[in-house]
Design an enzyme around this catalytic site. Structure first.
Site, mmCIF file in Angstrom:
data_model
loop_
_atom_site.group_PDB
_atom_site.id
_atom_site.type_symbol
_atom_site.label_atom_id
_atom_site.label_comp_id
_atom_site.label_asym_id
_atom_site.label_seq_id
_atom_site.Cartn_x
_atom_site.Cartn_y
_atom_site.Cartn_z
ATOM 1 N N ASP A 102 -9.082 -11.301 9.315
ATOM 2 C CA ASP A 102 -8.491 -9.810 9.383
ATOM 3 C C ASP A 102 -9.316 -8.867 9.557
ATOM 4 O OD1 ASP A 102 -6.255 -8.454 8.801
ATOM 5 O OD2 ASP A 102 -7.210 -7.899 7.087
ATOM 6 N N ARG A 125 0.848 -1.069 0.053
ATOM 7 C CA ARG A 125 0.187 -0.032 0.135
ATOM 8 C C ARG A 125 0.778 1.250 0.172
ATOM 9 N NH1 ARG A 125 -2.186 1.400 4.069
ATOM 10 N NH2 ARG A 125 -1.196 0.060 5.488
ATOM 11 N N LYS A 155 -1.245 -13.131 14.835
ATOM 12 C CA LYS A 155 -2.815 -13.123 14.480
ATOM 13 C C LYS A 155 -3.403 -14.279 13.962
ATOM 14 C CE LYS A 155 -4.463 -9.456 12.454
ATOM 15 N NZ LYS A 155 -4.903 -9.997 11.351
ATOM 16 N N THR A 156 -2.788 -14.635 12.791
ATOM 17 C CA THR A 156 -3.161 -15.523 11.922
ATOM 18 C C THR A 156 -3.150 -16.994 12.569
ATOM 19 O OG1 THR A 156 -3.026 -14.304 9.833
ATOM 20 C CG2 THR A 156 -3.240 -16.520 9.619
ATOM 21 N N SER A 165 1.127 -7.110 12.186
ATOM 22 C CA SER A 165 1.913 -7.877 11.434
ATOM 23 C C SER A 165 3.191 -8.537 12.473
ATOM 24 C CB SER A 165 2.484 -7.331 10.129
ATOM 25 O OG SER A 165 3.301 -8.358 9.382
ATOM 26 N N LYS A 185 -8.463 -2.637 1.228
ATOM 27 C CA LYS A 185 -8.422 -1.869 2.357
ATOM 28 C C LYS A 185 -9.215 -0.493 2.023
ATOM 29 C CE LYS A 185 -5.971 -3.802 5.477
ATOM 30 N NZ LYS A 185 -6.662 -4.633 6.331
ATOM 31 N N HIS A 239 -10.074 -4.637 13.256
ATOM 32 C CA HIS A 239 -8.996 -5.266 12.474
ATOM 33 C C HIS A 239 -8.301 -6.343 13.339
ATOM 34 C CE1 HIS A 239 -4.572 -4.945 10.592
ATOM 35 N NE2 HIS A 239 -5.361 -5.812 9.869
ATOM 36 N N ARG A 270 2.748 -12.124 -1.109
ATOM 37 C CA ARG A 270 1.082 -12.500 -0.571
ATOM 38 C C ARG A 270 0.449 -13.497 -1.216
ATOM 39 N NH1 ARG A 270 -1.267 -9.426 3.885
ATOM 40 N NH2 ARG A 270 0.341 -7.647 4.312
#
Length: 533
Positions: free
Chosen positions: A258, A60, A243-244, A239, A201, A221, A324
């Site tokens: 997410d 981004r 989390k994942t 990041s 996003k 988020h 990604r």
């Protein structure tokens, strides 16, 4: 008819100002995959997944993200470096240039929606220049049934044109790329960049405004999962905090990884229809769900193949460290079928504290929870970026500052109220370092972090002894099943406890310095959650 279509259903984009385009409408993932390969814009990897290169932009561009400043947003948005204002007249002119650019061209159109809860559903029409951008939206947004398309009415429109370059001197942008939200016209306009994350996003930033302002719903988020007894757990984290990984639990069903909304009805719903995961250093052992989700239908971005093969080298970051993959959530086996959870009982704030100060698990009061939510803390380790030779704090408000149009305290106050109303427990989990800072101590073992989270979820930490951290004031359990008691108190793991004390004060000072910009907007309860210095 002004527009021709290669699908079984005709559609017109005249209302958008796009004339005489050849439209591919609602193509399947297979069709988009094949068109991308036939056009030379992508290749197939050894698993059958599609691999593409997003061009100049592999991430981004936060400085080129704008919100049109109008009667809806003027007094609501927290304007500044994150939310940069754009004039309505300038948007109108730029939008007209983009739609004229798309006229008479071959384009891809997809009708989709976001928000899995039918009461909050938002229909989105996606217009993309490339087939692979359309495949990304097929993966990431929710997919209507064929019977719903005949009467589909889009509320928002997403237009993505990577090859259109703005002229900053004329168009009011900073440079040739841009991502702009217009809440009056209900349009997300993206140009000059092929990075697909801008589309995801863009729409979810819009939801982060729409849900709290118009629906009294908290956007988050975060990842979320649900247990066998129907209890929902929510995981916030930047990041690299896990989390994942930690929300992927064989004993619990994944709601989403997410973006979620927390409603007045005390339910949690997924915004998305898929997952968008980093694949740097990916292995089946460490991230089995993501690894196995890479197959036909998945879209890999900016990866590199092993020499002479079409097998991905996940360790190769020669294009970007931000490699990604996107895939529909159905590529994951253990999922909550309707992507909705009820009865939230536990919230976990994940941080990878490379200073080695924060306890591996601690329980937060509502005020502390709001303070840490606004702070959104983790830390970068030495060597991860040029010029970083010691741990550096990384604060991102609400664990997602680049996507939050409102002031962070608005979201924090909503979170505090929902916590109290639902009697939710909030835990701070340090997945970072123990026994010293990065370079001296060691990374917390994943098996211990999992054991702590499991104990919290099972209520096994409800009746144990707690001790408040002398600097941060947060409550540390003194025992936890399947976790050595000595690591629960980080001061005890340092060779020099006095050095720990001084470093704890230093980290607390960094928290307070970061929070200074929020103080005038924060209520007394939130301020009471600050470190005790």
């Amino acid at each position: 008819m002004d527009n021709q279509t290669l699908s079984t259903q005709s559609i017109s984009l005249n209302e958008l100002g796009i004339k005489n385009a050849t439209i591919h409408y609602q193509l399947s993932a297979d069709e988009l995959h094949n068109i991308t390969i036939q056009s030379g814009q992508g290749v197939e990897d050894s698993t059958g997944a599609l691999a593409i290169n997003t061009g100049t932009f592999t991430g981004r561009s936060p400085q080129d993200r704008f919100i049109v400043k109008d009667s809806i947003t003027e007094d609501q948005v927290w304007w500044g470096k994150v939310n940069i204002p754009f004039e309505p007249a300038a948007f109108e002119k730029l939008y007209n240039k983009v739609t004229q650019y798309l006229s008479n061209k071959e384009i891809f159109v997809r009708d989709s929606y976001v928000c899995a809860d039918p009461n909050y559903r938002l229909n989105v029409r996606v217009v993309t220049e490339t087939a692979w951008s359309n495949l990304f939206c097929y993966n990431m947004f929710l997919r209507p049934e064929a019977t719903e398309l005949a009467n589909f009415t889009p509320e928002w429109t997403l237009i993505c044109v990577p090859s259109f370059m703005a002229d900053p001197a004329v168009d009011g942008t900073r440079q040739s790329n841009f991502a702009i939200l217009d809440f009056t016209k209900k349009i997300a306009l993206i140009g000059g960049t092929g990075y697909t994350g801008e589309m995801k996003k863009g729409i979810f930033s819009a939801l982060n405004f729409i849900l709290p302002v118009f629906k009294n719903t908290l956007p988050m988020h975060c990842s979320a999962n649900v247990g066998k007894d129907g209890d929902t757990a929510i995981f916030f984290g930047l990041s690299g905090t896990g989390k994942t990984t930690l929300s992927a639990d064989p004993d619990r069903k994944l709601i989403g990884d997410d973006e979620h909304g927390w409603t007045n009805e005390n339910t949690v719903f997924n915004f998305e229809g898929g997952c968008y995961a980093k694949v740097i250093n990916l292995t089946e052992e460490n991230e089995p769900d993501i690894f196995r989700a890479i197959k036909r239908g998945a879209l890999l971005e900016n990866i590199v193949f092993k020499p002479g093969t079409n097998e991905v080298d996940f360790d190769d970051i020669s294009i970007t460290p931000n490699t990604r993959v996107s895939y529909p959530i159905t590529h994951i086996d253990n999922i909550q079928p309707d992507s909705i959870g009820k009865n939230p009982k536990n919230i976990f704030f994940l941080t990878a504290d490379s200073f080695g100060i924060l306890p591996p698990i601690s329980r937060l009061t509502p005020g502390q929870a709001a303070y840490h939510f606004i702070s959104g803390y983790t830390a970068k380790v030495a060597g991860t970026e040029a010029g970083i030779d010691e741990p550096q704090p990384n604060f991102s408000a609400c664990f997602g500052a680049p996507f939050m149009p409102l002031h962070p305290t608005r979201y924090a106050e909503m979170l505090s109220k929902k916590m109290k109303d639902a009697n939710v427990k909030v835990w701070l989990i340090n997945t970072g370092w123990t026994g010293g800072a990065y370079g001296t101590g060691t990374r917390m073992k994943l098996k211990y972090t999992r054991a702590m989270i499991t104990a919290a979820l099972n209520g096994e930490l409800d009746n144990v002894a707690y001790e408040n951290h002398i600097v941060f004031g947060i409550a540390k359990p003194q025992t936890c099943p399947n976790v050595p008691s000595e690591i629960l108190n980080p001061r005890n793991t340092w060779a020099d406890p006095k050095l720990y004390d001084s470093k704890a004060v230093e980290l607390a000072e960094k928290f307070k310095a970061n929070f200074a910009k929020f103080e005038e907007f924060a209520n007394a309860e939130i301020m009471a959650g600050a470190p005790l210095i």
